[in-house]
Design a protein around this motif. Structure first.
Motif, short mmCIF file in Angstrom:
data_model
loop_
_atom_site.label_atom_id
_atom_site.label_comp_id
_atom_site.label_asym_id
_atom_site.label_seq_id
_atom_site.Cartn_x
_atom_site.Cartn_y
_atom_site.Cartn_z
N VAL A 91 -39.24 57.26 75.98
CA VAL A 91 -39.73 58.85 75.13
C VAL A 91 -38.22 59.18 75.87
CG1 VAL A 91 -40.76 60.71 75.82
CG2 VAL A 91 -42.06 58.46 75.31
N ASP A 92 -36.85 60.02 75.48
CA ASP A 92 -36.62 60.50 75.62
C ASP A 92 -36.72 62.27 76.65
OD1 ASP A 92 -33.94 58.89 74.97
OD2 ASP A 92 -34.72 58.78 72.91
N ALA A 93 -37.75 63.16 75.94
CA ALA A 93 -37.16 64.22 76.29
C ALA A 93 -39.04 64.62 75.97
CB ALA A 93 -36.80 65.46 75.55
N ILE A 94 -39.94 65.47 76.80
CA ILE A 94 -41.12 65.64 76.30
C ILE A 94 -40.88 67.70 76.16
CG2 ILE A 94 -42.46 66.00 78.75
CD1 ILE A 94 -44.64 65.12 77.84
N VAL A 95 -41.76 68.16 75.06
CA VAL A 95 -41.33 69.60 74.69
C VAL A 95 -42.94 69.90 74.66
CG1 VAL A 95 -41.06 71.52 72.81
CG2 VAL A 95 -39.32 69.09 73.20
#
Length: 305
Positions: free
Chosen positions: A224-228
């Motif tokens: 996972v590269d980012a979490i929003v």
């Protein structure tokens, strides 16, 4: 302006050609955010931590203000919506009594409907027609800053007038301070805010399992590269779900040291930080989801944004 927190972790651009973006948004917002992520050529990973729904009880609570020979809503000067779901719940309640006379007649003082950012797109001519026999009596107010405090400022002084506030009833989680602070802000400006629980926000426990699985998908690095995050309640829901799995946010950070945590606006960012979740990227363009996704793209392209 995009605010970047560069002190937390040494984030770099994603190692894959299609970054994986996890997001914790409830179902009613998920497709919108997923579409914006896909438009960047990225892969959305939906990991809901909340469920948001109307119930017969919440719809009945709203309808109380429409019904009777002298509908209580006639004694209000405004309705303030702080969420898209509040608008859809209000519309659902109105539609259920569509055959009846609209709560407002053709004559009288102006009545204000207020909403944040793109949520105001739901305040259509048909919505207004269900509310008032004379659409000219109704004005729609959209604050230039799409936050609850921005809405308070845009509404101005209340001079003792009543304002209806359709907000969520939070179940299974501690209510974030956003709504109580919004109501208090209106009161300080001379309004008489009346809270109506228009829908329920509940903890959704199963969504985070997908996030954890995504993190472990790649053998050599986090998948996972980012979490929003788009609300403080989502963050609290995430933390509760992680706890159920025997994890915490610190462990997630260690599993994914390069994962970027992004917040949709400063209100969510502050709430997350108060819960101990460090936020790396906050976009000031938070009237729509494009802002936070653009902020992520900017973060990965360069720091000169």
């Amino acid at each position: 302006m995009i605010v970047l927190n560069l002190q937390q972790y040494p984030h770099s651009a994603p190692t894959t050609t299609a970054p994986v973006i996890a997001f914790t948004t409830p179902k009613n917002y998920a497709s919108r955010l997923s579409d914006v992520i896909r438009l960047k050529g990225w892969t959305p990973l939906w990991c809901p931590t909340l469920s948001v729904d109307t119930t017969p009880h919440t719809i009945s609570s709203i309808q109380h203000y429409f019904l009777s020979l002298d509908p209580p809503l006639r004694h209000f000067s405004a309705v303030a919506f702080t969420s898209r779901t509040g608008i859809t719940a209000f519309s659902e309640a109105l539609s259920a009594i569509a055959a009846a006379t609209p709560p407002f007649g053709p004559d009288g003082d102006f009545f204000t409907l207020s909403a944040l950012g793109k949520d105001s797109e739901l305040l259509t001519e048909s919505f207004v027609a269900k509310l008032c026999a004379n659409p000219g009596r109704v004005r729609v107010l959209v604050p230039p800053i799409a936050t609850p405090s921005g809405l308070v400022e845009a509404l101005g002084l209340g001079f003792g007038r009543k304002i209806l506030c359709p907000v969520p009833l939070v179940i299974g989680l501690k209510e974030p301070p956003v709504v109580p602070e919004f109501l208090a802000g209106l009161a300080r400006r001379g309004w008489v805010p009346v809270r109506v629980n228009a829908y329920e926000t509940r903890w959704h426990g199963g969504g985070v399992a997908g996030l954890v699985a995504g993190m472990m998908e790649e053998e050599e690095h986090c998948g996972v590269d980012a979490i929003v995050f788009t609300s403080t309640a989502e963050v609290e829901g995430l933390l509760k779900s992680l706890e159920e799995l025997g994890l915490d946010w610190g462990m997630v950070r260690r599993m994914c040291p390069r994962m970027v945590a992004a917040a949709h606006g400063p209100v969510t960012a502050v709430g997350a930080e108060q819960l101990g979740v460090e936020i790396d990227v906050v976009s000031s363009k938070f009237h729509s989801f494009d802002g936070v996704v653009d902020a992520l793209e900017c973060r990965w392209k360069s720091f000169d944004c």
